[in-house]
Design an enzyme around this catalytic site. Structure first.
Site, PDB file in Angstrom:
ATOM      1  CD  GLU A  78      -3.055   0.830   0.284  1.00 33.66           C
ATOM      2  OE1 GLU A  78      -3.167  -0.141  -0.167  1.00 33.66           O
ATOM      3  OE2 GLU A  78      -3.940   1.708   0.441  1.00 33.66           O
ATOM      4  CG  ASP A  79       1.580   2.786   3.343  1.00 37.71           C
ATOM      5  OD1 ASP A  79       0.442   3.062   2.474  1.00 37.71           O
ATOM      6  OD2 ASP A  79       1.383   2.669   4.424  1.00 37.71           O
TER       7      ASP A  79
END
Ligand code: MN
Length: 499
Positions: A78-79
């Site tokens: 996600e990051d």
């Protein structure tokens, strides 16, 4: 305080990891650290500290190595630039599926009315849970660390996250029997959602404990020698105080009068076997008068989440009222670690655990304690992936014999199905039960023997003055709590006033 290291994370496990498992966890750490390098948390710490704390919580409750690996990697896709397929290549499909599950679960959006939102979130949790319960456990660990560091977020975000945690995550931790996580989550939510009462409760507890602590230490020492004299085998005795949120719920019902809370101080006695539990209870009751209606045998009749223990409230040493809980070490660990403890106690446990959740066809070993999960998976196979039908069925399966109803203030009450407003009233408090005269479900008047539906808001109409329950209620109430309160009150009433 020096920052948490991956060595601490590994060392904290209740059962040591093998060399191979430790090596894998170290590799995941190195991988996650490189991926997150340069990123910061709102607190100013390096992002990796969050991943490490999540892994530590998982390690504490005894999760196996792939769960820790996925915990370390849970925010990577996600990051960061690193993709899920790179994770799969390096750590295999089991870890990749876990990480993917958490990423998907993270995409919950707030929408619709409160109940709709609640059910939508629950639905996503069910889906994840059916796929792999470890995903939900990682999510709980993630949420717990985020809650511990919530002070760094803006006020309105704090409130939204705390509310969601109280409504969704704490009940799920409870359902999975992870008492420690549930208690801590609730206390942090309480602090952010109701700071005034939180402070008030904390002060009451502090004042009381100031004098209560010495009493507790004395009592623990006393029970040690008392039970030794009676030749009862004892593994451990400890004292505990109540989590603040639970304490407040009780105080509210007792005019904030702490002297009326009997289980504020509880003594926990851990004994080797089940027979020892009953023997210890007998000896204690011979010496100290038990309080009527407060002896609970959760060994023969475990709570819905599997909790087992004997509880009694006694007029203890120095005439003080005291709750005593007696259980075996296994029951104790299950109460603290919930579902995670089940395989701490299984031979070849880690591999069995993996088999249950592996996607291979013929390796499922049906552990007795895990039948509900196995059923869930079986059922999932039969129905296939039709989303709507799947979720409907899951709801029935997972909460078989269970519904959630709300108080007008939004507190969630978990009850068996087909319960009536009278059961609901007694689940809140015996006095609310006794004084009930009417009920509303979602704002509409309903009869007292009405069957409450999942998700309904139930309002109990009560009279101010003291009143005895109606004998007729016994013909339709469903829960044993309601039955015993009604019977007890009727008996008491007859004794006092004659027939
Ligand atoms: Mn996270």
């Amino acid at each position: 305080m020096s920052p948490l290291s991956i060595k601490d994370v590994i060392a904290t496990a209740p059962r040591p990891f093998s060399g191979e498992a430790s090596k894998l966890i170290m590799e995941a750490y190195v991988f996650a650290e490189a991926a997150h390098r340069g990123q910061k948390r709102k607190s100013g710490e390096d992002y990796i500290s969050h991943s490490l704390h999540v892994a530590k919580i998982l390690s504490e409750i005894g999760m196996e190595e792939n769960t820790l690996v996925a915990g370390l990697l849970h925010d990577v896709p996600e990051d960061t630039e690193v993709t899920l397929s790179e994770i799969e290549k390096k750590f295999g499909s089991d870890v990749a599926l876990l990480v993917d599950g958490i990423t998907k679960l993270g995409k919950i959006k707030l929408r619709g009315s409160k109940e709709e939102y609640y059910l939508e979130n629950l639905r996503k949790m069910f889906l994840a849970m059916a796929q792999d319960i470890r995903v939900v456990i990682i999510k709980l660990a993630d949420r717990l660390h985020n809650m511990r560091t919530l002070e760094h977020l803006p006020r309105e975000k704090q409130e939204r996250i705390a509310r969601e945690t109280l409504e969704i995550y704490a009940p799920i931790a409870n359902r999975l029997g992870i008492g420690e996580i549930k208690g801590e989550l609730e206390d942090i939510c309480f602090k952010y959602l109701d700071p005034i009462h939180y402070e008030e409760t904390r002060k009451i507890e502090e004042t009381y404990l100031h004098e209560g602590k010495a009493y507790m230490d004395r009592t623990v020492a006393f029970f040690h020698s008392f039970l030794a004299k009676e030749k009862i085998r004892v593994t451990d005795i400890s004292g505990r105080t109540k989590h603040l949120y639970r304490l407040y719920q009780k105080l509210k019902r007792h005019d904030m009068d702490i002297t009326r809370i009997y289980d504020l101080v509880a003594i926990r006695i851990i004994v080797p076997g089940i027979a020892d539990c009953y023997e210890a209870l007998g000896i204690i009751h011979r010496e100290y008068r038990p309080m009527v209606g407060r002896i609970k045998d959760y060994i023969s009749l475990p709570k819905p989440n599997g909790y087992q223990s004997l509880h009694t409230t006694i007029f203890g040493p120095d005439g003080r009222i005291l709750e005593v809980q007696i259980r075996t070490k296994k029951m104790h660990d299950e109460a603290e670690y919930g579902i995670a403890a089940h395989w701490l106690y299984t031979e070849k446990s880690r591999s069995i655990w993996r088999n249950i959740f592996s996607r291979q066809k013929h390796t499922v070993v049906p552990l007795k304690e895990l039948t509900w999960i196995t059923q869930l998976k079986e059922w999932q196979k039969e129905v296939g992936r039709d989303d709507k039908e799947f979720v409907e069925g899951l709801r029935i399966e997972f909460f078989k014999n269970h519904i959630f109803a709300f108080t007008p203030k939004g507190d969630i009450i978990e009850l068996p199905e087909e319960v009536t407003p009278i059961d609901f009233a007694y689940a809140i408090h015996s006095e609310i039960g006794h004084r009930a005269v009417g009920a509303k479900a979602d704002g509409k008047m309903v009869p007292l023997d009405y069957h409450i539906q999942n998700g309904q808001v139930i309002e109990i109409l009560t009279v101010k003055e003291k009143k005895k329950p109606s004998r007729d209620w016994l013909s339709f109430v469903k829960t044993s709590t309601a039955k015993s309160h009604i019977r007890h009150a009727l008996r008491h009433h007859e004794n006092e006033f004659g027939k």
